[in-house]
Design a protein around this motif. Sequence first.
Motif, PDB file in Angstrom:
ATOM      1  N   ALA A   1       2.365  -0.944   9.083  1.00 23.88           N
ATOM      2  CA  ALA A   1       1.832  -2.286   8.881  1.00 23.88           C
ATOM      3  C   ALA A   1       1.021  -2.692  10.101  1.00 23.88           C
ATOM      4  CB  ALA A   1       2.957  -3.290   8.634  1.00 23.88           C
ATOM      5  N   VAL A   2      -0.128  -3.317   9.842  1.00 23.12           N
ATOM      6  CA  VAL A   2      -1.018  -3.775  10.909  1.00 23.12           C
ATOM      7  C   VAL A   2      -1.250  -5.268  10.722  1.00 23.12           C
ATOM      8  CG1 VAL A   2      -3.275  -3.506  11.989  1.00 23.12           C
ATOM      9  CG2 VAL A   2      -2.141  -1.521  10.974  1.00 23.12           C
ATOM     10  N   ARG A   3      -1.186  -5.993  11.815  1.00 21.35           N
ATOM     11  CA  ARG A   3      -1.480  -7.436  11.790  1.00 21.35           C
ATOM     12  C   ARG A   3      -2.366  -7.769  12.978  1.00 21.35           C
ATOM     13  NH1 ARG A   3       0.321 -12.546  13.553  1.00 21.35           N
ATOM     14  NH2 ARG A   3       0.338 -14.128  11.884  1.00 21.35           N
ATOM     15  N   VAL A   4      -3.546  -8.300  12.685  1.00 13.44           N
ATOM     16  CA  VAL A   4      -4.485  -8.718  13.726  1.00 13.44           C
ATOM     17  C   VAL A   4      -4.719 -10.213  13.545  1.00 13.44           C
ATOM     18  CG1 VAL A   4      -6.749  -8.375  14.767  1.00 13.44           C
ATOM     19  CG2 VAL A   4      -5.580  -6.452  13.660  1.00 13.44           C
ATOM     20  N   ALA A   5      -4.307 -10.990  14.537  1.00 13.70           N
ATOM     21  CA  ALA A   5      -4.430 -12.448  14.454  1.00 13.70           C
ATOM     22  C   ALA A   5      -5.242 -12.940  15.641  1.00 13.70           C
ATOM     23  CB  ALA A   5      -3.047 -13.106  14.449  1.00 13.70           C
ATOM     24  N   ASP A   6      -6.298 -13.701  15.355  1.00 13.48           N
ATOM     25  CA  ASP A   6      -7.046 -14.341  16.444  1.00 13.48           C
ATOM     26  C   ASP A   6      -6.738 -15.828  16.409  1.00 13.48           C
ATOM     27  OD1 ASP A   6      -9.627 -15.786  15.096  1.00 13.48           O
ATOM     28  OD2 ASP A   6      -9.150 -13.932  14.025  1.00 13.48           O
ATOM     29  N   HIS A   7      -6.236 -16.357  17.519  1.00 19.07           N
ATOM     30  CA  HIS A   7      -5.814 -17.754  17.614  1.00 19.07           C
ATOM     31  C   HIS A   7      -7.015 -18.567  18.061  1.00 19.07           C
ATOM     32  CE1 HIS A   7      -1.657 -16.468  17.102  1.00 19.07           C
ATOM     33  NE2 HIS A   7      -1.947 -15.485  17.939  1.00 19.07           N
TER      34      HIS A   7
ATOM     35  N   ALA B   1     -11.006  -2.659   2.878  1.00 17.58           N
ATOM     36  CA  ALA B   1     -10.101  -2.756   1.726  1.00 17.58           C
ATOM     37  C   ALA B   1     -10.188  -1.503   0.865  1.00 17.58           C
ATOM     38  CB  ALA B   1     -10.441  -3.998   0.907  1.00 17.58           C
ATOM     39  N   GLU B   2     -11.404  -0.980   0.662  1.00 13.38           N
ATOM     40  CA  GLU B   2     -11.554   0.255  -0.114  1.00 13.38           C
ATOM     41  C   GLU B   2     -10.834   1.412   0.569  1.00 13.38           C
ATOM     42  OE1 GLU B   2     -15.729   0.736  -0.366  1.00 13.38           O
ATOM     43  OE2 GLU B   2     -16.004  -0.696  -2.011  1.00 13.38           O
ATOM     44  N   ARG B   3     -10.963   1.489   1.882  1.00 13.96           N
ATOM     45  CA  ARG B   3     -10.307   2.581   2.623  1.00 13.96           C
ATOM     46  C   ARG B   3      -8.787   2.499   2.477  1.00 13.96           C
ATOM     47  NH1 ARG B   3     -12.044   5.624   6.863  1.00 13.96           N
ATOM     48  NH2 ARG B   3     -13.852   4.286   7.236  1.00 13.96           N
ATOM     49  N   VAL B   4      -8.242   1.296   2.630  1.00 18.30           N
ATOM     50  CA  VAL B   4      -6.791   1.123   2.556  1.00 18.30           C
ATOM     51  C   VAL B   4      -6.288   1.359   1.137  1.00 18.30           C
ATOM     52  CG1 VAL B   4      -4.928  -0.554   2.803  1.00 18.30           C
ATOM     53  CG2 VAL B   4      -6.728  -0.428   4.525  1.00 18.30           C
ATOM     54  N   GLU B   5      -7.010   0.864   0.145  1.00 13.88           N
ATOM     55  CA  GLU B   5      -6.581   1.030  -1.249  1.00 13.88           C
ATOM     56  C   GLU B   5      -6.632   2.486  -1.686  1.00 13.88           C
ATOM     57  OE1 GLU B   5      -9.076  -1.583  -3.406  1.00 13.88           O
ATOM     58  OE2 GLU B   5      -8.071  -3.416  -2.727  1.00 13.88           O
ATOM     59  N   LEU B   6      -7.569   3.258  -1.146  1.00 11.26           N
ATOM     60  CA  LEU B   6      -7.610   4.685  -1.469  1.00 11.26           C
ATOM     61  C   LEU B   6      -6.344   5.405  -1.018  1.00 11.26           C
ATOM     62  CD1 LEU B   6     -11.319   5.638  -0.659  1.00 11.26           C
ATOM     63  CD2 LEU B   6     -10.224   5.586  -2.904  1.00 11.26           C
ATOM     64  N   LEU B   7      -5.687   4.862   0.007  1.00 11.35           N
ATOM     65  CA  LEU B   7      -4.433   5.439   0.494  1.00 11.35           C
ATOM     66  C   LEU B   7      -3.222   4.814  -0.184  1.00 11.35           C
ATOM     67  CD1 LEU B   7      -5.305   5.572   4.303  1.00 11.35           C
ATOM     68  CD2 LEU B   7      -5.303   7.477   2.687  1.00 11.35           C
ATOM     69  N   GLY B   8      -3.457   3.927  -1.151  1.00 12.43           N
ATOM     70  CA  GLY B   8      -2.354   3.287  -1.849  1.00 12.43           C
ATOM     71  C   GLY B   8      -1.821   2.054  -1.156  1.00 12.43           C
ATOM     72  N   GLY B   9      -2.569   1.532  -0.175  1.00  9.42           N
ATOM     73  CA  GLY B   9      -2.110   0.369   0.569  1.00  9.42           C
ATOM     74  C   GLY B   9      -2.747  -0.918   0.101  1.00  9.42           C
ATOM     75  N   ARG B  10      -2.620  -1.936   0.949  1.00  3.31           N
ATOM     76  CA  ARG B  10      -3.128  -3.262   0.599  1.00  3.31           C
ATOM     77  C   ARG B  10      -3.648  -3.948   1.848  1.00  3.31           C
ATOM     78  NH1 ARG B  10       0.230  -8.189  -2.396  1.00  3.31           N
ATOM     79  NH2 ARG B  10      -1.428  -9.779  -2.192  1.00  3.31           N
ATOM     80  N   LEU B  11      -4.730  -4.696   1.673  1.00  5.41           N
ATOM     81  CA  LEU B  11      -5.338  -5.432   2.771  1.00  5.41           C
ATOM     82  C   LEU B  11      -5.441  -6.894   2.386  1.00  5.41           C
ATOM     83  CD1 LEU B  11      -6.934  -5.315   5.541  1.00  5.41           C
ATOM     84  CD2 LEU B  11      -9.003  -5.262   4.127  1.00  5.41           C
ATOM     85  N   ASP B  12      -5.073  -7.779   3.312  1.00  3.16           N
ATOM     86  CA  ASP B  12      -5.209  -9.225   3.119  1.00  3.16           C
ATOM     87  C   ASP B  12      -5.864  -9.802   4.368  1.00  3.16           C
ATOM     88  OD1 ASP B  12      -3.838  -9.633   0.530  1.00  3.16           O
ATOM     89  OD2 ASP B  12      -2.096  -8.882   1.631  1.00  3.16           O
TER      90      ASP B  12
ATOM     91  N   VAL C   1      -0.236   0.321   4.956  1.00  2.23           N
ATOM     92  CA  VAL C   1      -0.668   1.649   4.556  1.00  2.23           C
ATOM     93  C   VAL C   1       0.560   2.533   4.378  1.00  2.23           C
ATOM     94  CG1 VAL C   1      -2.158   3.606   5.103  1.00  2.23           C
ATOM     95  CG2 VAL C   1      -2.744   1.313   5.958  1.00  2.23           C
ATOM     96  N   PRO C   2       0.871   2.942   3.146  1.00  8.64           N
ATOM     97  CA  PRO C   2       2.057   3.796   2.933  1.00  8.64           C
ATOM     98  C   PRO C   2       1.770   5.253   3.289  1.00  8.64           C
ATOM     99  CG  PRO C   2       0.973   3.390   0.854  1.00  8.64           C
ATOM    100  CD  PRO C   2       0.205   2.601   1.880  1.00  8.64           C
ATOM    101  N   TRP C   3       2.824   5.965   3.633  1.00  6.06           N
ATOM    102  CA  TRP C   3       2.722   7.400   3.849  1.00  6.06           C
ATOM    103  C   TRP C   3       4.129   7.968   3.816  1.00  6.06           C
ATOM    104  CZ3 TRP C   3       4.584   9.934   8.414  1.00  6.06           C
ATOM    105  CH2 TRP C   3       5.100   9.051   9.379  1.00  6.06           C
ATOM    106  N   SER C   4       4.208   9.233   3.512  1.00  6.81           N
ATOM    107  CA  SER C   4       5.521   9.905   3.431  1.00  6.81           C
ATOM    108  C   SER C   4       5.610  10.949   4.513  1.00  6.81           C
ATOM    109  CB  SER C   4       5.694  10.558   2.045  1.00  6.81           C
ATOM    110  OG  SER C   4       4.645  11.477   1.806  1.00  6.81           O
ATOM    111  N   ARG C   5       6.757  11.040   5.121  1.00  5.49           N
ATOM    112  CA  ARG C   5       6.941  12.006   6.212  1.00  5.49           C
ATOM    113  C   ARG C   5       7.179  13.391   5.641  1.00  5.49           C
ATOM    114  NH1 ARG C   5       9.103   7.218   7.699  1.00  5.49           N
ATOM    115  NH2 ARG C   5       8.658   6.459   9.793  1.00  5.49           N
TER     116      ARG C   5
END
Length: 371
Positions: free
Chosen positions: A311-317, A342-353, A367-371
């Motif tokens: 999970a990635v979170r980028v916040a600018d205050h 968003a296209e890049r993340v969705e291709l990996l099965g993830g989600r962008l907001d 971004v999901p992934w399996s070990r």
Amino acid sequence: MSLVSVAPALAGLALLTVAATWTTITQGSTAVPAAVDVAVGILSLGALLLVRDRPLPAGLLLGLLAALSPAATPAATAGTLAAGRLHPVRTAWTVAAASVVGHAVQGLWRPPGMPYGWWLLCDVAVHAALLGWGAYARTRAELVAAWRERAVRAEQEQARRVDEARLAERTRIAREMHDTLAHRLSLLATTAGALEYRTDLTPAQVAQAAGVVRASAGEALTELREVIGVLRSAPDELRPTPGVGDLARLVEESRLAGTDVELSAPDDLDVPPAVGLAVYRACQEGLTNARRHSPGSRVRIDVTRSDDGVAVRVADHRRGGTGGSLVGPNGEGSGTGLVGLAERVELLGGRLDAGPSDDGFVLTASVPWSR
């Protein structure tokens, strides 16, 4: 078959009918007027033309004319071939049977020049051969038409796939160009703006800013070559794509350009290259948006791992808590970077907001992934 394609065959058949009529008149019985043979020959040619649209009536008429005079023999036998060529066997055989019966009747009252049994056997064999020949020609024509149609469909499908592949490649290249160049150019613009408006900078600070400009320009050129290299036939010539391990360098570049950035990420985060690149691009896009739409804001990047992904979170205050937007205050930006991300993340099965928060703008990616 068009009339032009069968015209030579009709002309030849007409000559055969004339020859058969002449032979019948000169060598036949005087009990049958010559006018009858001539009329039968003409009518048989007319009846042959009906085989295409009305095979059963045409076959019966040809069989009747063949029973009256040998002048109808060329047209009656040709009718069997035409019926086999133009119609299914279940229809064509009735035309052949009518012709055989007609010739059998003809042989009874106009004896041929050979034993009747042998003559009838030869007549049946000829009609059977003509029927088989016509059926073979019809089947072959249908197969050729089916193969031609299949080839056309295959060409259309191949053209569609090529167009889709080209569109996908153009989209990928556009995404890579934005992800790599937008960040570098925003660094250049921010640093150049500081050099232009900050007249109170010391020589050391000016030299430091100039160094950032020089380094960013060099990196931009290098990354531009990488994007151009996507079009090459040897992608192995490209340097490795950035990942989670390059986040510290990315943050340091932003700090040198004057952005207050705080990074929180595991030191031992080992993810697949595609996932690492998506994480890197998400952080890069967040920094670029903050620098473009809210210069001087404080940015915090949090990268965390879970059992099934990253999970990635980028916040600018942003100052004053004005929130955020995909379009800058001067109408800058079109949101294409977020679309590509968003296209890049969705291709990996993830989600962008991405959207405004209480005190700024927040971009989150899972971004999901399996070990």
